[in-house]
Design a protein around this motif. Structure first.
Motif, PDB file in Angstrom:
ATOM      1  N   ALA A  39     -10.875  -1.421   0.235  1.00 60.36           N
ATOM      2  CA  ALA A  39     -10.015  -0.085   0.663  1.00 60.36           C
ATOM      3  C   ALA A  39     -10.248   1.132  -0.273  1.00 60.36           C
ATOM      4  O   ALA A  39     -10.330   2.310   0.270  1.00 60.36           O
ATOM      5  CB  ALA A  39      -8.507  -0.431   0.916  1.00 60.36           C
ATOM      6  N   ARG A  40     -10.294   0.848  -1.411  1.00 61.77           N
ATOM      7  CA  ARG A  40     -10.589   1.873  -2.351  1.00 61.77           C
ATOM      8  C   ARG A  40     -12.028   2.662  -2.221  1.00 61.77           C
ATOM      9  O   ARG A  40     -12.069   3.905  -2.302  1.00 61.77           O
ATOM     10  CB  ARG A  40     -10.180   1.521  -3.843  1.00 61.77           C
ATOM     11  N   ARG A  67       0.945  -1.270   0.240  1.00 63.47           N
ATOM     12  CA  ARG A  67       0.145  -0.089   0.004  1.00 63.47           C
ATOM     13  C   ARG A  67       1.019   1.240  -0.121  1.00 63.47           C
ATOM     14  O   ARG A  67       1.609   1.469   0.847  1.00 63.47           O
ATOM     15  CB  ARG A  67      -1.024  -0.165   1.425  1.00 63.47           C
ATOM     16  N   ASP A  68       0.722   2.290  -0.926  1.00 66.84           N
ATOM     17  CA  ASP A  68       1.356   3.389  -0.893  1.00 66.84           C
ATOM     18  C   ASP A  68       1.101   4.314   0.143  1.00 66.84           C
ATOM     19  O   ASP A  68      -0.081   4.366   0.423  1.00 66.84           O
ATOM     20  CB  ASP A  68       1.145   4.097  -2.316  1.00 66.84           C
ATOM     21  N   GLY A  73      -2.559   5.586  -0.598  1.00 75.86           N
ATOM     22  CA  GLY A  73      -3.170   4.516  -0.244  1.00 75.86           C
ATOM     23  C   GLY A  73      -3.628   3.495  -1.115  1.00 75.86           C
ATOM     24  O   GLY A  73      -4.360   2.499  -1.178  1.00 75.86           O
ATOM     25  N   GLU A  74      -3.199   3.617  -2.502  1.00 76.82           N
ATOM     26  CA  GLU A  74      -3.123   2.738  -3.675  1.00 76.82           C
ATOM     27  C   GLU A  74      -2.245   1.680  -3.684  1.00 76.82           C
ATOM     28  O   GLU A  74      -1.263   1.694  -3.024  1.00 76.82           O
ATOM     29  CB  GLU A  74      -3.289   3.545  -4.814  1.00 76.82           C
ATOM     30  N   PRO A  75      -2.935   0.424  -4.380  1.00 77.60           N
ATOM     31  CA  PRO A  75      -2.009  -0.564  -4.408  1.00 77.60           C
ATOM     32  C   PRO A  75      -0.880  -0.364  -5.352  1.00 77.60           C
ATOM     33  O   PRO A  75      -1.022   0.205  -6.550  1.00 77.60           O
ATOM     34  CB  PRO A  75      -2.725  -2.000  -4.839  1.00 77.60           C
ATOM     35  N   TRP A  84      -7.963  -4.429  -1.540  1.00 77.82           N
ATOM     36  CA  TRP A  84      -7.893  -3.368  -2.119  1.00 77.82           C
ATOM     37  C   TRP A  84      -8.945  -2.707  -2.824  1.00 77.82           C
ATOM     38  O   TRP A  84      -9.097  -1.455  -2.477  1.00 77.82           O
ATOM     39  CB  TRP A  84      -6.790  -3.709  -3.387  1.00 77.82           C
ATOM     40  N   THR A 130       0.954   4.166   5.291  1.00 78.44           N
ATOM     41  CA  THR A 130       0.962   2.814   5.882  1.00 78.44           C
ATOM     42  C   THR A 130       2.348   2.213   5.240  1.00 78.44           C
ATOM     43  O   THR A 130       3.550   2.889   5.267  1.00 78.44           O
ATOM     44  CB  THR A 130      -0.207   2.020   5.405  1.00 78.44           C
ATOM     45  N   TRP A 153      -7.986  -1.322   6.192  1.00 81.60           N
ATOM     46  CA  TRP A 153      -8.010  -1.770   4.764  1.00 81.60           C
ATOM     47  C   TRP A 153      -7.929  -2.899   4.733  1.00 81.60           C
ATOM     48  O   TRP A 153      -8.347  -3.499   3.575  1.00 81.60           O
ATOM     49  CB  TRP A 153      -6.989  -0.912   3.829  1.00 81.60           C
TER      50      TRP A 153
END
Length: 238
Positions: free
Chosen positions: A212-213, A62-63, A67-69, A209, A228, A140
């Motif tokens: 979470a998105r 997770r970036d 927060g993106e994969p 993911w 994170t 997430w």
């Protein structure tokens, strides 16, 4: 092993089991977590059967900012680099290294239950009519468990957090009663970790993911996601 001896305070205790060691690593390295997904696997693979031709798991972290994969690879220096079948869809890692690709290094598969008990915040999620419910780790990671197990797991996590907080806040108050309670709670947790069946990564590994998105979109006008595990720079655990 030293942690176990301190908690047991001289009482007979078993050596640390691999699931407990993995759980302690989870506590130390979180939120440095990678998720693994894998497709085209046979439903049942006989013991000792060849894994030649099977695809390696796809790893994501997770970036920290978005927060993106982010897709990563396992570093060739990792012990598990040649492994095709992993014992868990979740791995903790020591380093995130950028070279020709983005790599995670020094990885350890951790049981989903270890994430629930030894990592970030734990909250209730959806309840489904098929008898399963969700636990949400750190906002997430969504773990599917039997509905009947959700309340006991939340209570176990609450007791563990309270015990550790009391030790940190009042280190001189660790009487024999607290040590006995800590040793007994640890024994229960070790039993839970040991009886948890291995759950190899599946094709649905991207579910966390996607969920979470959705949460991130719902909070788009609110505060940004907390940092994170991810970053496209080399990162070492504190």
């Amino acid at each position: 092993d030293g942690v176990l001896l301190v908690l047991a305070q001289g009482e007979p205790c078993e050596p640390c089991s691999p699931p407990l060691i993995a759980a302690l690593l989870c506590a130390a390295l979180f939120p440095q977590v990678a998720t693994a997904s894998q497709s085209c696997l046979p439903k049942k693979l006989k013991q000792g059967a060849s894994t030649d031709g099977l695809p390696k798991p796809r790893l994501m972290v997770r970036d920290a900012e978005t927060g993106e994969p982010v897709k990563v690879k396992m570093h060739p220096g990792s012990v598990a680099w040649t492994e095709v079948l992993l014992s868990s869809p979740y791995l903790v890692y020591q380093d995130l290294v950028q070279s020709s690709s983005l790599y995670v290094r020094d990885v350890t598969p951790v049981p989903p239950l270890a994430l629930a008990l030894f990592s970030g915040s734990l909250a209730e999620g959806m309840v489904y009519p098929d008898g399963h419910a969700e636990l949400i780790v750190d906002g997430w990671i969504r773990l599917a468990i039997p509905t009947r197990a959700r309340r006991p797991l939340l209570e176990t996590r609450r007791r563990l957090d309270a015990l550790l907080a009391s030790w940190v806040g009042r280190p001189d108050s660790r009487g024999s009663g607290q040590h006995a309670a800590g040793a007994e709670l640890l024994r229960v947790i070790v039993q839970l970790l040991n009886i948890q069946e291995e759950c190899a990564p599946g094709a649905g590994g991207d579910h966390a993911w996607n969920q979470a998105r959705q949460v991130q979109v719902q909070k788009q006008n609110g505060s940004s996601a907390a940092p994170t595990a991810g970053s496209k720079k080399k990162k070492k655990a504190a």
